[in-house]
Design a protein around this motif. Sequence first.
Motif, PDB file in Angstrom:
ATOM      1  N   HIS A   1      20.001   3.989 -45.805  1.00  0.00           N
ATOM      2  CA  HIS A   1      19.169   5.192 -45.677  1.00  0.00           C
ATOM      3  C   HIS A   1      19.514   6.109 -46.828  1.00  0.00           C
ATOM      4  N   PHE A   2      18.495   6.629 -47.512  1.00  0.00           N
ATOM      5  CA  PHE A   2      18.745   7.510 -48.643  1.00  0.00           C
ATOM      6  C   PHE A   2      18.453   8.958 -48.266  1.00  0.00           C
ATOM      7  N   ALA A   3      19.375   9.834 -48.622  1.00  0.00           N
ATOM      8  CA  ALA A   3      19.161  11.274 -48.480  1.00  0.00           C
ATOM      9  C   ALA A   3      19.620  11.906 -49.775  1.00  0.00           C
ATOM     10  N   GLY A   4      18.801  12.730 -50.365  1.00  0.00           N
ATOM     11  CA  GLY A   4      19.147  13.339 -51.636  1.00  0.00           C
ATOM     12  C   GLY A   4      17.922  13.524 -52.493  1.00  0.00           C
TER      13      GLY A   4
ATOM     14  N   GLN B   1      34.660  28.879 -63.482  1.00  0.00           N
ATOM     15  CA  GLN B   1      34.941  27.983 -62.361  1.00  0.00           C
ATOM     16  C   GLN B   1      33.634  27.413 -61.808  1.00  0.00           C
ATOM     17  N   ALA B   2      33.680  26.152 -61.409  1.00  0.00           N
ATOM     18  CA  ALA B   2      32.509  25.475 -60.876  1.00  0.00           C
ATOM     19  C   ALA B   2      32.748  25.096 -59.419  1.00  0.00           C
ATOM     20  N   LYS B   3      31.690  25.185 -58.610  1.00  0.00           N
ATOM     21  CA  LYS B   3      31.778  24.821 -57.195  1.00  0.00           C
ATOM     22  C   LYS B   3      30.616  23.917 -56.841  1.00  0.00           C
ATOM     23  N   LEU B   4      30.909  22.906 -56.020  1.00  0.00           N
ATOM     24  CA  LEU B   4      29.889  21.977 -55.537  1.00  0.00           C
ATOM     25  C   LEU B   4      29.327  22.515 -54.222  1.00  0.00           C
ATOM     26  N   LEU B   5      28.003  22.648 -54.153  1.00  0.00           N
ATOM     27  CA  LEU B   5      27.352  23.281 -53.012  1.00  0.00           C
ATOM     28  C   LEU B   5      26.449  22.303 -52.259  1.00  0.00           C
ATOM     29  N   ASP B   6      25.911  22.792 -51.160  1.00  0.00           N
ATOM     30  CA  ASP B   6      24.833  22.174 -50.398  1.00  0.00           C
ATOM     31  C   ASP B   6      25.164  20.758 -49.919  1.00  0.00           C
ATOM     32  N   PHE B   7      25.780  20.707 -48.757  1.00  0.00           N
ATOM     33  CA  PHE B   7      26.127  19.424 -48.153  1.00  0.00           C
ATOM     34  C   PHE B   7      25.097  19.007 -47.108  1.00  0.00           C
ATOM     35  N   GLY B   8      23.871  19.497 -47.250  1.00  0.00           N
ATOM     36  CA  GLY B   8      22.829  19.165 -46.277  1.00  0.00           C
ATOM     37  C   GLY B   8      22.500  17.689 -46.204  1.00  0.00           C
ATOM     38  N   CYS B   9      22.734  16.954 -47.299  1.00  0.00           N
ATOM     39  CA  CYS B   9      22.477  15.513 -47.315  1.00  0.00           C
ATOM     40  C   CYS B   9      23.752  14.709 -47.091  1.00  0.00           C
ATOM     41  N   GLY B  10      24.857  15.405 -46.865  1.00  0.00           N
ATOM     42  CA  GLY B  10      26.137  14.726 -46.740  1.00  0.00           C
ATOM     43  C   GLY B  10      26.231  13.867 -45.492  1.00  0.00           C
ATOM     44  N   THR B  11      27.112  12.896 -45.557  1.00  0.00           N
ATOM     45  CA  THR B  11      27.360  12.036 -44.411  1.00  0.00           C
ATOM     46  C   THR B  11      28.798  11.540 -44.490  1.00  0.00           C
ATOM     47  N   TYR B  12      29.204  10.777 -43.491  1.00  0.00           N
ATOM     48  CA  TYR B  12      30.558  10.246 -43.491  1.00  0.00           C
ATOM     49  C   TYR B  12      30.657   9.052 -44.436  1.00  0.00           C
ATOM     50  N   LEU B  13      31.761   8.982 -45.139  1.00  0.00           N
ATOM     51  CA  LEU B  13      31.988   7.897 -46.079  1.00  0.00           C
ATOM     52  C   LEU B  13      32.244   6.600 -45.317  1.00  0.00           C
ATOM     53  N   GLN B  14      31.630   5.523 -45.789  1.00  0.00           N
ATOM     54  CA  GLN B  14      31.814   4.227 -45.151  1.00  0.00           C
ATOM     55  C   GLN B  14      31.960   3.149 -46.224  1.00  0.00           C
ATOM     56  N   GLU B  15      32.599   2.055 -45.858  1.00  0.00           N
ATOM     57  CA  GLU B  15      32.786   0.952 -46.799  1.00  0.00           C
ATOM     58  C   GLU B  15      31.535   0.093 -46.915  1.00  0.00           C
ATOM     59  N   ALA B  16      30.767   0.003 -45.847  1.00  0.00           N
ATOM     60  CA  ALA B  16      29.545  -0.798 -45.863  1.00  0.00           C
ATOM     61  C   ALA B  16      28.462  -0.102 -46.686  1.00  0.00           C
ATOM     62  N   ALA B  17      27.465  -0.867 -47.052  1.00  0.00           N
ATOM     63  CA  ALA B  17      26.353  -0.310 -47.816  1.00  0.00           C
ATOM     64  C   ALA B  17      25.528   0.638 -46.944  1.00  0.00           C
ATOM     65  N   TYR B  18      24.960   1.653 -47.569  1.00  0.00           N
ATOM     66  CA  TYR B  18      24.032   2.557 -46.892  1.00  0.00           C
ATOM     67  C   TYR B  18      22.617   2.011 -47.057  1.00  0.00           C
TER      68      TYR B  18
ATOM     69  N   VAL C   1      34.039  12.289 -46.823  1.00  0.00           N
ATOM     70  CA  VAL C   1      32.694  12.862 -46.909  1.00  0.00           C
ATOM     71  C   VAL C   1      31.992  12.357 -48.171  1.00  0.00           C
ATOM     72  N   LEU C   2      30.743  11.950 -48.032  1.00  0.00           N
ATOM     73  CA  LEU C   2      29.898  11.549 -49.157  1.00  0.00           C
ATOM     74  C   LEU C   2      28.821  12.608 -49.336  1.00  0.00           C
ATOM     75  N   HIS C   3      28.778  13.267 -50.505  1.00  0.00           N
ATOM     76  CA  HIS C   3      27.861  14.390 -50.724  1.00  0.00           C
ATOM     77  C   HIS C   3      26.405  13.942 -50.790  1.00  0.00           C
ATOM     78  N   ARG C   4      26.095  12.965 -51.619  1.00  0.00           N
ATOM     79  CA  ARG C   4      24.788  12.319 -51.751  1.00  0.00           C
ATOM     80  C   ARG C   4      23.712  13.146 -52.445  1.00  0.00           C
ATOM     81  N   ASP C   5      24.013  14.332 -52.910  1.00  0.00           N
ATOM     82  CA  ASP C   5      22.993  15.095 -53.640  1.00  0.00           C
ATOM     83  C   ASP C   5      23.631  15.882 -54.782  1.00  0.00           C
ATOM     84  N   ILE C   6      24.429  15.175 -55.585  1.00  0.00           N
ATOM     85  CA  ILE C   6      25.094  15.815 -56.725  1.00  0.00           C
ATOM     86  C   ILE C   6      24.085  15.961 -57.855  1.00  0.00           C
ATOM     87  N   LYS C   7      23.814  17.197 -58.246  1.00  0.00           N
ATOM     88  CA  LYS C   7      22.885  17.501 -59.323  1.00  0.00           C
ATOM     89  C   LYS C   7      23.182  18.914 -59.801  1.00  0.00           C
TER      90      LYS C   7
END
Length: 281
Positions: free
Chosen positions: A184-187, A165-182, A147-153
């Motif tokens: 399309h930008f979401a984030g 403790q810290a938690k990473l939230l909001d995977f609304g921009c997430g997508t499947y991880l791939q080796e090729a370049a993306y 999984v690629l989160h794409r909106d880490i902030k």
Amino acid sequence: MAEGPEPASEDFSICTDELHEGIESSSSKFADDTKLGKAQQRLKERYRLGSLLGRGGFGSVFAATRLSDGAPVAIKRVPQNRVHHWGELLLEWVELPNDILMVLERPEHCQDLHHFIRARGFLSEGVARQLFHQVLEAVWHCTSCGVLHRDIKPENILVDLATGQAKLLDFGCGTYLQEAAYTHFAGTPSYSPPEWTRFGWYYGEPATIWSLGIVLHQMVCGEHPFRRDQNISWDHQLSLPQRLSPECQDLIRQCLSMLDVERPSLEEVFCHPWMQDIHLP
């Protein structure tokens, strides 16, 4: 997970009865729909709906309480046409004709990292190191699951004020991880890497490291390293406060390398000298 346009900023002006009205509206239009009736009844039997917590480009989030044990939860209302891929949800979901209601964990006595930093001006290196290490672990877990989160902030990182403790939230921009370049930008644009701005493509891990570098800069400096709407030049010289340790400055500079091939991998960030001697909560 959704593959879609960049999320809009939160809007807290909408009516807090939106979720109730959405359900009632769906019910009146589909009165004979047995599936809808069961879904609506299940929601009312299990949860007591509360007020609006926020709204973004992928849906609205409402506070609620699970009636069986009084546990606080969040219910997110997402239009069905915004969801293209499904993974595992934390608690459960209720499907309506036009929307999907997702029941999620809602930790109490927490603050998002943006407000956590702003309340303090900036964080000491010790506090920043502990929080940053936890964010890295969350990102590492995501990538290990493909999984690629794409909106880490900072706004998408929640800090438990009691435990640290810290938690990473909001995977609304997430997508499947791939080796090729993306291509399309979401984030969030201000966290996008320079290769996206200049060339219209990016690779998953280098783009993630870039956004992590911005987050670390915000932690220890109290501000975004690049001014809003500023075009980052390829000869940009990053200025850092002299009070920061050489190790901290080095890690930030590595993560914010203009060339994606010069940024460290996640594993290399974990092994960086500044990341040693971690005392987690």
